[in-house]
Design a protein around this motif. Structure first.
Motif, PDB file in Angstrom:
ATOM      1  N   ILE A  47       0.863  -1.175   0.000  1.00 17.48           N
ATOM      2  CA  ILE A  47       0.000   0.000   0.000  1.00 17.48           C
ATOM      3  C   ILE A  47       0.900   1.225   0.000  1.00 17.48           C
ATOM      4  CG2 ILE A  47      -1.779   1.263   1.263  1.00 17.48           C
ATOM      5  CD1 ILE A  47      -2.630  -1.466   2.452  1.00 17.48           C
ATOM      6  N   ASP A  48       1.087   1.794  -1.191  1.00 13.95           N
ATOM      7  CA  ASP A  48       2.034   2.901  -1.341  1.00 13.95           C
ATOM      8  C   ASP A  48       1.765   3.607  -2.667  1.00 13.95           C
ATOM      9  OD1 ASP A  48       4.112   4.661  -1.401  1.00 13.95           O
ATOM     10  OD2 ASP A  48       5.678   3.162  -1.703  1.00 13.95           O
ATOM     11  N   GLU A  49       1.185   4.811  -2.596  1.00 12.16           N
ATOM     12  CA  GLU A  49       0.865   5.547  -3.818  1.00 12.16           C
ATOM     13  C   GLU A  49       2.075   6.274  -4.396  1.00 12.16           C
ATOM     14  OE1 GLU A  49      -2.544   7.966  -4.067  1.00 12.16           O
ATOM     15  OE2 GLU A  49      -3.859   6.611  -2.964  1.00 12.16           O
ATOM     16  N   ASP A  50       3.177   6.280  -3.660  1.00  9.48           N
ATOM     17  CA  ASP A  50       4.379   6.976  -4.113  1.00  9.48           C
ATOM     18  C   ASP A  50       5.143   6.084  -5.085  1.00  9.48           C
ATOM     19  OD1 ASP A  50       6.361   8.818  -4.421  1.00  9.48           O
ATOM     20  OD2 ASP A  50       7.398   8.317  -2.545  1.00  9.48           O
ATOM     21  N   GLN A  51       4.542   5.881  -6.258  1.00  8.55           N
ATOM     22  CA  GLN A  51       5.125   4.997  -7.254  1.00  8.55           C
ATOM     23  C   GLN A  51       5.119   5.683  -8.618  1.00  8.55           C
ATOM     24  OE1 GLN A  51       3.877   0.847  -7.009  1.00  8.55           O
ATOM     25  NE2 GLN A  51       2.788   1.307  -5.130  1.00  8.55           N
ATOM     26  N   GLY A  52       5.859   5.126  -9.564  1.00  6.84           N
ATOM     27  CA  GLY A  52       5.972   5.736 -10.870  1.00  6.84           C
ATOM     28  C   GLY A  52       4.674   5.760 -11.649  1.00  6.84           C
ATOM     29  N   ASP A  53       3.923   4.674 -11.623  1.00  9.62           N
ATOM     30  CA  ASP A  53       2.689   4.574 -12.401  1.00  9.62           C
ATOM     31  C   ASP A  53       1.496   4.647 -11.455  1.00  9.62           C
ATOM     32  OD1 ASP A  53       0.649   4.037 -14.161  1.00  9.62           O
ATOM     33  OD2 ASP A  53       1.744   2.474 -15.231  1.00  9.62           O
ATOM     34  N   LEU A  54       1.126   5.861 -11.097  1.00 11.78           N
ATOM     35  CA  LEU A  54       0.062   6.060 -10.118  1.00 11.78           C
ATOM     36  C   LEU A  54      -1.284   5.566 -10.635  1.00 11.78           C
ATOM     37  CD1 LEU A  54      -0.744   7.128  -7.354  1.00 11.78           C
ATOM     38  CD2 LEU A  54      -1.005   9.412  -8.374  1.00 11.78           C
ATOM     39  N   ALA A  55      -1.560   5.756 -11.935  1.00 11.17           N
ATOM     40  CA  ALA A  55      -2.838   5.317 -12.503  1.00 11.17           C
ATOM     41  C   ALA A  55      -2.986   3.811 -12.395  1.00 11.17           C
ATOM     42  CB  ALA A  55      -2.956   5.769 -13.958  1.00 11.17           C
ATOM     43  N   ARG A  56      -1.924   3.074 -12.706  1.00  6.36           N
ATOM     44  CA  ARG A  56      -1.975   1.619 -12.619  1.00  6.36           C
ATOM     45  C   ARG A  56      -2.144   1.170 -11.165  1.00  6.36           C
ATOM     46  NH1 ARG A  56       0.073  -2.314 -16.258  1.00  6.36           N
ATOM     47  NH2 ARG A  56       1.047  -0.617 -17.437  1.00  6.36           N
ATOM     48  N   TYR A  57      -1.424   1.846 -10.259  1.00  6.11           N
ATOM     49  CA  TYR A  57      -1.547   1.508  -8.839  1.00  6.11           C
ATOM     50  C   TYR A  57      -2.984   1.701  -8.360  1.00  6.11           C
ATOM     51  CZ  TYR A  57      -1.308   1.915  -3.782  1.00  6.11           C
ATOM     52  OH  TYR A  57      -1.550   1.764  -2.439  1.00  6.11           O
ATOM     53  N   ARG A  58      -3.583   2.814  -8.717  1.00  4.63           N
ATOM     54  CA  ARG A  58      -4.943   3.094  -8.261  1.00  4.63           C
ATOM     55  C   ARG A  58      -5.950   2.128  -8.873  1.00  4.63           C
ATOM     56  NH1 ARG A  58      -4.844   9.786  -8.226  1.00  4.63           N
ATOM     57  NH2 ARG A  58      -3.700   9.974  -6.247  1.00  4.63           N
ATOM     58  N   HIS A  59      -5.709   1.716 -10.105  1.00  4.97           N
ATOM     59  CA  HIS A  59      -6.581   0.715 -10.724  1.00  4.97           C
ATOM     60  C   HIS A  59      -6.517  -0.587  -9.934  1.00  4.97           C
ATOM     61  CE1 HIS A  59      -8.441  -1.951 -13.646  1.00  4.97           C
ATOM     62  NE2 HIS A  59      -7.346  -2.692 -13.635  1.00  4.97           N
ATOM     63  N   ASN A  60      -5.310  -1.039  -9.622  1.00  2.01           N
ATOM     64  CA  ASN A  60      -5.157  -2.273  -8.860  1.00  2.01           C
ATOM     65  C   ASN A  60      -5.747  -2.131  -7.454  1.00  2.01           C
ATOM     66  OD1 ASN A  60      -3.817  -3.745 -10.896  1.00  2.01           O
ATOM     67  ND2 ASN A  60      -1.851  -2.831 -10.362  1.00  2.01           N
ATOM     68  N   ALA A  61      -5.507  -0.978  -6.825  1.00  2.00           N
ATOM     69  CA  ALA A  61      -6.014  -0.768  -5.470  1.00  2.00           C
ATOM     70  C   ALA A  61      -7.541  -0.772  -5.436  1.00  2.00           C
ATOM     71  CB  ALA A  61      -5.474   0.550  -4.909  1.00  2.00           C
ATOM     72  N   SER A  62      -8.171  -0.315  -6.506  1.00  2.09           N
ATOM     73  CA  SER A  62      -9.634  -0.276  -6.550  1.00  2.09           C
ATOM     74  C   SER A  62     -10.229  -1.675  -6.605  1.00  2.09           C
ATOM     75  CB  SER A  62     -10.107   0.527  -7.767  1.00  2.09           C
ATOM     76  OG  SER A  62      -9.893  -0.180  -8.986  1.00  2.09           O
ATOM     77  N   ARG A  63      -9.426  -2.661  -6.997  1.00  3.37           N
ATOM     78  CA  ARG A  63      -9.882  -4.051  -7.102  1.00  3.37           C
ATOM     79  C   ARG A  63      -9.497  -4.869  -5.877  1.00  3.37           C
ATOM     80  NH1 ARG A  63      -6.618  -6.352 -11.045  1.00  3.37           N
ATOM     81  NH2 ARG A  63      -8.104  -8.068 -11.263  1.00  3.37           N
ATOM     82  N   GLY A  64      -8.818  -4.235  -4.913  1.00  2.42           N
ATOM     83  CA  GLY A  64      -8.306  -4.974  -3.772  1.00  2.42           C
ATOM     84  C   GLY A  64      -8.866  -4.500  -2.448  1.00  2.42           C
ATOM     85  N   THR A  65      -8.429  -5.171  -1.394  1.00  2.00           N
ATOM     86  CA  THR A  65      -8.876  -4.886  -0.035  1.00  2.00           C
ATOM     87  C   THR A  65      -7.682  -4.935   0.905  1.00  2.00           C
ATOM     88  OG1 THR A  65     -11.070  -5.834  -0.437  1.00  2.00           O
ATOM     89  CG2 THR A  65     -10.359  -5.697   1.853  1.00  2.00           C
ATOM     90  N   HIS A  66      -7.635  -4.006   1.864  1.00  2.40           N
ATOM     91  CA  HIS A  66      -6.543  -3.971   2.818  1.00  2.40           C
ATOM     92  C   HIS A  66      -6.700  -5.077   3.861  1.00  2.40           C
ATOM     93  CE1 HIS A  66      -5.470   0.569   2.080  1.00  2.40           C
ATOM     94  NE2 HIS A  66      -5.602  -0.125   0.970  1.00  2.40           N
ATOM     95  N   VAL A  67      -5.627  -5.826   4.057  1.00  2.23           N
ATOM     96  CA  VAL A  67      -5.597  -6.867   5.074  1.00  2.23           C
ATOM     97  C   VAL A  67      -4.294  -6.727   5.850  1.00  2.23           C
ATOM     98  CG1 VAL A  67      -6.946  -8.425   3.623  1.00  2.23           C
ATOM     99  CG2 VAL A  67      -4.450  -8.622   3.661  1.00  2.23           C
TER     100      VAL A  67
END
Length: 256
Positions: A47-67
């Motif tokens: 869980i870290d938005e400080d990445q090069g491809d923020l759009a891809r990260y947010r897409h993946n995060a929208s499909r996931g759940t924090h555990v």
């Protein structure tokens, strides 16, 4: 230059074999009621938005759940999928689909892509060359490169289901004590619970409203990634354990 693509299914059945077919929860329940097994593919990432491809990260995060895994939170994506590795169980004589009117969303969308970060390419599809016969009028991509509205609507429905069902799918995994996940880009962990067990878990979880509350284990390979996740204080799946799942390794990558 026109970017139009026409697709004319020739009924070869290639798309109905050698793959896992992602399902919405409603589709998974229908699949189970037919007596067919549903597998659960699990992958996780930091869980870290400080990445090069923020759009891809947010897409993946929208499909996931924090555990919780060890001392950190990770994001888990649970994909419920029909096992069509040896062939779809609904494939009939002459490769005819026996549930055509009730076929899953991804089957209706094929050969188009659901993932916005996967480029559509005819040479990467299993369809024979005649499926792309330009003399046919079955347009799927318009001359401007956009999907035709009917397919675009199906793609949007599939993405919406991925997002709205993400938490429920992870809770179902916890209900079944399926808490071993792979690391995204490193591999997949695949669980295949019994038909009755999964149906019962879906029924129980559908009446719940809670957050994930159990510890998750991450399975990886490659010493570099193992060391990084250990430094992050994630809980790693013990080596030489008695596996109750299938692990499909990919080339190990960095933990993000």
């Amino acid at each position: 230059m026109s970017k139009q693509i026409n697709f004319n299914c020739v009924g070869c059945g290639a798309c109905c074999k050698g793959r896992y077919v992602p399902l919405t929860l409603e589709e998974a329940e229908a699949w189970l009621r037919r007596g067919h097994r549903v597998s659960i593919l699990l992958e996780a990432f930091a869980i870290d938005e400080d990445q090069g491809d923020l759009a891809r990260y947010r897409h993946n995060a929208s499909r996931g759940t924090h555990v919780r895994s060890g001392s950190i939170d990770i994001c888990v994506i649970a994909i419920f999928a029909a096992d069509a590795i040896s062939g779809c169980p609904n494939l009939g004589e002459g490769n005819a689909c026996q549930i055509y009117d009730q076929r899953p969303l991804v089957c209706r969308i094929y050969p188009m892509e659901v993932n916005p970060f996967v480029a559509f390419r005819t040479d990467q599809k299993d369809c024979p060359p005649e499926a792309w016969d330009t003399s046919q009028t079955n347009e799927v991509i318009r001359p401007d490169g956009q999907l035709i509205p009917s397919i675009k609507q199906l793609v949007e429905a599939s993405r919406h289901a991925d997002q709205t069902e993400a938490l429920t799918k992870v809770l179902i995994c916890e209900e079944l004590d399926l808490r071993v996940t792979a690391w995204k880009g490193c591999g997949y962990v695949i669980h295949t619970p019994g038909v009755d067990d999964l149906m019962a878990a879906i029924s129980r979880v559908s009446a719940q409203q809670r957050s994930p509350e159990k510890q998750w284990l991450v399975r990886v390979h490659g010493q570099g990634l193992t060391d990084k996740l250990r430094d992050m204080q994630a809980q790693l799946y013990p080596a030489n354990s008695d596996d109750r799942h299938l692990y499909i390794p990919l080339e190990a990558t960095s933990p993000n």
